[in-house]
Design a protein around this motif. Sequence first.
Motif, PDB file in Angstrom:
ATOM      1  N   TYR A  87      42.631  42.308  40.960  1.00 15.83           N
ATOM      2  CA  TYR A  87      41.505  43.074  40.418  1.00 15.83           C
ATOM      3  C   TYR A  87      41.096  42.551  39.045  1.00 15.83           C
ATOM      4  O   TYR A  87      39.918  42.500  38.709  1.00 15.83           O
ATOM      5  CB  TYR A  87      41.871  44.559  40.338  1.00 15.83           C
ATOM      6  N   ASP A  92      39.262  40.539  44.259  1.00 13.77           N
ATOM      7  CA  ASP A  92      39.512  41.571  45.273  1.00 13.77           C
ATOM      8  C   ASP A  92      38.390  41.644  46.322  1.00 13.77           C
ATOM      9  O   ASP A  92      38.693  41.859  47.501  1.00 13.77           O
ATOM     10  CB  ASP A  92      39.740  42.937  44.622  1.00 13.77           C
ATOM     11  N   ARG A 176      47.344  50.660  38.591  1.00 11.03           N
ATOM     12  CA  ARG A 176      46.661  49.458  38.066  1.00 11.03           C
ATOM     13  C   ARG A 176      46.847  49.355  36.561  1.00 11.03           C
ATOM     14  O   ARG A 176      45.960  48.907  35.826  1.00 11.03           O
ATOM     15  CB  ARG A 176      45.172  49.469  38.417  1.00 11.03           C
TER      16      ARG A 176
END
Length: 242
Positions: A87, A92, A176
Amino acid sequence: MMSIARTPFAAVFRAELLYNSKRAIPYALLALFCANAVLWWGGGAATHFGWATNSDFYIARNFGGFSFLTLPLFNALLMGDPVVRDYRHGIDPLILSKPVRRAEYLLGKFLGNFCVLFCCMAGFALTLAALQAIQPAGMVVLPARLFPYVKHFLFFVVVSHLALAALCFTVGTLSRNVKLVYGLVTSSYVLYLAWQLFLKNFSPRWRVLLDPLLFNVGADASRGRSAEWLDQLTISYSADMF
C-alpha cells in the motif's frame, strides 16, 4: 492439475524472497545473529561456571535467551509490514487486479517473509554448532553433536517466533501501522517479565504450561546442580511443553 510452483501463492512467496534478497536488512540481521552467537559462546556464562558450551542445558539456555533478548524487535521488523509495504508503494491496485485470492496473497506474504526470518535465525544456530570445533583454554566442550542444536532451535526459537510473527503480521496488516507493531513488541518485554513474576506463585508444572517461551523448563531441576551434572543433562520434551 496446476502444480504448486505455478500457483498464485507460489508467485507471491517467490516475490517476497526476491524482494528480501535485494534488501540490506536480512543480511544485516544474519551478520548480527552470527556475531551474537560468537559473543555468547566466547563471553557467556559457560566459561565462568564451567558448563560445556555444547551441552543440552547450555544450548537450550542460549536459544531461550536469543529468543527473548534478541529476536522480538527484529521479528517485528521483517513481519510487521509486508502488506503495508504494498500500500505504501502504491502497487495494491496492480495486485488486486490479478487472479490472486486473499488467502493466497496473505499466506504467500507471511510464509515468504518468515522463510527469510528463519534463515536469519538459523545463522545463530549454525554458528554455535560450528564453534564446537574451537576449544580455547578453560572452555569445556563435549564431543561434537548436531541434533541438539536442530531440536532445540526448532522447539525454543522457531515455534515461538512463528507465533510472534503471526501476531506481528496480523496487527500490521489490519492496522497498516508498523509503529503499532513495534510498540506491541516493545511492551511485550515488560509484560513477559511481569508474567514471570506472577507465575512464581504457581507449581512448576503450571509455570511451564503458562510460559510462552518456556523459560521455566528445567529451572527448578537445574538449580544448585554442579557443572558436571548439567553437562550430562538431556532435555526431553514433555506433553506439558508441547
